[in-house]
Motif scaffolding. Structure first.
Motif, PDB file in Angstrom:
ATOM      1  N   ARG A 205       0.837  -1.202   0.000  1.00 11.93           N
ATOM      2  CA  ARG A 205       0.000   0.000   0.000  1.00 11.93           C
ATOM      3  C   ARG A 205       0.869   1.248   0.000  1.00 11.93           C
ATOM      4  O   ARG A 205       1.968   1.252   0.555  1.00 11.93           O
ATOM      5  CB  ARG A 205      -0.924   0.025   1.222  1.00 11.93           C
ATOM      6  CG  ARG A 205      -1.884  -1.165   1.315  1.00 11.93           C
ATOM      7  CD  ARG A 205      -2.819  -0.976   2.491  1.00 11.93           C
ATOM      8  NE  ARG A 205      -3.731  -2.085   2.674  1.00 11.93           N
ATOM      9  CZ  ARG A 205      -3.489  -3.143   3.467  1.00 11.93           C
ATOM     10  NH1 ARG A 205      -2.340  -3.197   4.136  1.00 11.93           N
ATOM     11  NH2 ARG A 205      -4.368  -4.109   3.577  1.00 11.93           N
ATOM     12  N   LYS A 290      -2.425  -5.562   8.627  1.00 13.30           N
ATOM     13  CA  LYS A 290      -3.655  -6.366   8.649  1.00 13.30           C
ATOM     14  C   LYS A 290      -4.825  -5.502   9.103  1.00 13.30           C
ATOM     15  O   LYS A 290      -4.693  -4.651   9.983  1.00 13.30           O
ATOM     16  CB  LYS A 290      -3.508  -7.569   9.573  1.00 13.30           C
ATOM     17  CG  LYS A 290      -2.271  -8.426   9.307  1.00 13.30           C
ATOM     18  CD  LYS A 290      -2.208  -8.929   7.873  1.00 13.30           C
ATOM     19  CE  LYS A 290      -3.229 -10.000   7.606  1.00 13.30           C
ATOM     20  NZ  LYS A 290      -3.090 -10.580   6.241  1.00 13.30           N
ATOM     21  N   LYS A 291      -5.965  -5.722   8.500  1.00 14.05           N
ATOM     22  CA  LYS A 291      -7.129  -4.920   8.856  1.00 14.05           C
ATOM     23  C   LYS A 291      -7.696  -5.381  10.196  1.00 14.05           C
ATOM     24  O   LYS A 291      -7.545  -6.537  10.606  1.00 14.05           O
ATOM     25  CB  LYS A 291      -8.189  -5.013   7.770  1.00 14.05           C
ATOM     26  CG  LYS A 291      -8.800  -6.385   7.570  1.00 14.05           C
ATOM     27  CD  LYS A 291      -9.814  -6.348   6.455  1.00 14.05           C
ATOM     28  CE  LYS A 291     -10.401  -7.743   6.202  1.00 14.05           C
ATOM     29  NZ  LYS A 291     -11.375  -7.725   5.085  1.00 14.05           N
ATOM     30  N   SER A 292      -8.364  -4.437  10.862  1.00 14.07           N
ATOM     31  CA  SER A 292      -9.022  -4.734  12.130  1.00 14.07           C
ATOM     32  C   SER A 292     -10.308  -3.939  12.181  1.00 14.07           C
ATOM     33  O   SER A 292     -10.621  -3.155  11.277  1.00 14.07           O
ATOM     34  CB  SER A 292      -8.110  -4.367  13.309  1.00 14.07           C
ATOM     35  OG  SER A 292      -7.953  -2.959  13.367  1.00 14.07           O
ATOM     36  N   ASP A 293     -11.076  -4.139  13.240  1.00  7.41           N
ATOM     37  CA  ASP A 293     -12.327  -3.412  13.386  1.00  7.41           C
ATOM     38  C   ASP A 293     -12.098  -1.996  13.896  1.00  7.41           C
ATOM     39  O   ASP A 293     -13.005  -1.184  13.929  1.00  7.41           O
ATOM     40  CB  ASP A 293     -13.265  -4.148  14.358  1.00  7.41           C
ATOM     41  CG  ASP A 293     -13.698  -5.487  13.778  1.00  7.41           C
ATOM     42  OD1 ASP A 293     -13.737  -5.590  12.537  1.00  7.41           O
ATOM     43  OD2 ASP A 293     -13.990  -6.406  14.563  1.00  7.41           O
ATOM     44  N   LEU A 296      -7.657   2.974  11.727  1.00  3.06           N
ATOM     45  CA  LEU A 296      -6.223   2.971  11.465  1.00  3.06           C
ATOM     46  C   LEU A 296      -5.762   4.418  11.387  1.00  3.06           C
ATOM     47  O   LEU A 296      -6.243   5.209  10.563  1.00  3.06           O
ATOM     48  CB  LEU A 296      -5.921   2.258  10.132  1.00  3.06           C
ATOM     49  CG  LEU A 296      -4.468   2.265   9.680  1.00  3.06           C
ATOM     50  CD1 LEU A 296      -3.590   1.493  10.647  1.00  3.06           C
ATOM     51  CD2 LEU A 296      -4.350   1.699   8.269  1.00  3.06           C
TER      52      LEU A 296
END
Length: 406
Positions: A205, A290-293, A296
């Motif tokens: 990214r 890593k994505k999270s709830d 960011l």
């Protein structure tokens, strides 16, 4: 200037074909070797013998007239040309050129020619304004064909409007100017930056912008065409490489800064057309984030201002900056010119149609220390580049003359 140059003069079938005799005569008197190609329709308006006498060479008429068995006539003619001039150019020949059709000697030669092509259109005012003709001319301009704009006046059909062939003097002058421009920057080292920088968040990214690099690439090509030794430092772009231009690939603003400073001292002209990121991530993740709830949050810091750095270190260089704005164009451009010690700033309002990123056209205004110097209408980026380089060369000469006088 034209001494010893081989010019192919293509004459297509319009009433203005009679003016080609004067064009041929003027070019020949200037020392050019003129080889004339006439379409069948052109011969209905002016006799080939006239052009033969004026050019002192046989006139090409039929693709199948092969007088010299050692060569293929239309290929030999195309290969011999230093310049191809089509005057007058009818709507028909423009359509053939744009669509790659080759059904006579002129259109076949044009398809085989690698030399610069200059076209002088002539037709009825409504034909000239027809969408199909406008499309064909846009397409040809994108390929590098140059145009001598038709005049406005009384046409043979009785209409008054734009479509009359430019006067022979104007056409010959355009030819002379083109040859003169080929050496304008001979011996000069030109540094151009282009494209949008990439500031990585992690290995997959990044932060960037919509810049395609097309404007910078067009400027590099225009400088090379004027005889300069050109180095193009490019970040993320969609433009193809340019033959004869040294290409240095970079990614981030920091890499571009290093590449520019490494070559800055030896440069005579620097054009900063790249869209450089103003901010970069404080930290770059070594692995994919890593994505999270949760939200960011990315912390950014300022990148080094490359143009300002160059302005502070400027000695003999002529420095041109670019300003992509969405409001108060003149104010921001003049502020950038002063703060960053530029000689010129080229500004465009990227919110306007035809002037934004990633397109093939641009609408720019050029600013110097005295304010607005020139406003260009919407043009293909190749044409914008040619006009900007002409302006830059003029200002470089004026600056050199002023410094010499002091």
């Amino acid at each position: 200037m034209l001494q010893g140059k081989t010019i192919l003069l293509g004459i297509s079938g319009g009433i203005a074909a009679y003016k080609a005799a004067t064009i041929c005569s003027r070019l020949t008197q200037a020392g050019a070797k003129v080889r004339v190609i006439m379409t069948e329709s052109a011969t209905k308006f002016i006799a080939p013998i006239t052009l033969q006498v004026l050019s002192r060479h046989s006139v090409y008429l039929d693709t199948f007239d092969e007088f010299d068995p050692s060569v293929v006539a239309h290929i030999d003619a195309a290969d011999s040309a230093d310049l191809v001039l089509v005057a007058p150019a009818t709507a028909n020949i423009l359509g053939k050129m744009a669509n790659g059709l080759a059904d006579d000697f002129l259109s076949t030669t044009l398809l085989a020619a690698t030399a610069q092509v200059i076209v002088a259109p002539a037709m009825n005012v409504h034909m000239y304004a027809h969408p199909a003709v406008e499309r064909n001319m846009r397409l040809l301009a994108e390929r590098g064909v140059r145009f001598v704009e038709p005049g406005t006046g009384l046409l043979a059909c009785g209409y008054v409007g734009k479509g009359r062939l430019a006067e022979p003097e104007e056409i010959v002058f355009a030819v002379e100017q083109w040859f003169a421009s080929r050496t304008e920057l001979a011996g000069k080292r030109v540094l151009v930056t282009a494209g949008g920088t990439v500031e990585r968040l992690d290995p997959v990214r990044y932060l960037t912008n919509d810049s395609s690099g097309k404007m910078g690439f067009a400027l590099a090509e225009a400088a090379a065409n004027r005889g300069a030794d050109v180095t193009l430092i490019a970040a993320r772009t969609t433009a193809p490489p340019i033959e004869g231009v040294k290409l240095v690939r970079v990614e981030s603003a920091e890499q571009m800064l290093e590449a520019v400073l490494e070559r800055y001292d030896s440069a005579d002209l620097v054009i900063k057309a790249a869209a450089v990121a103003d901010y970069q991530p404080v930290a770059q993740a070594a692995a994919k984030i890593k994505k999270s709830d949760e939200r960011l949050v990315i912390e950014l810091e300022r990148t080094t201002d490359i143009l300002k750095t160059l302005g502070e270190r400027k000695t003999h260089q002529f420095l041109v900056g670019f300003a992509a704005e969405t409001e108060q164009l003149a104010q921001y451009a003049m502020d950038k010119l002063a703060r960053k010690n530029c000689d010129l700033v080229v500004a465009n309002d990227v919110s306007r149609d035809g002037a934004g990123f990633n397109g093939d056209t641009n609408v720019v205004e050029v600013f110097g220390e005295e304010g607005l110097i020139e406003s260009l209408p919407m043009l293909h980026k190749r044409e914008v580049a040619e006009r900007l380089l002409s302006r830059i060369v003029l200002r470089m000469r004026e600056k050199a003359a002023k410094e010499a006088a002091e």
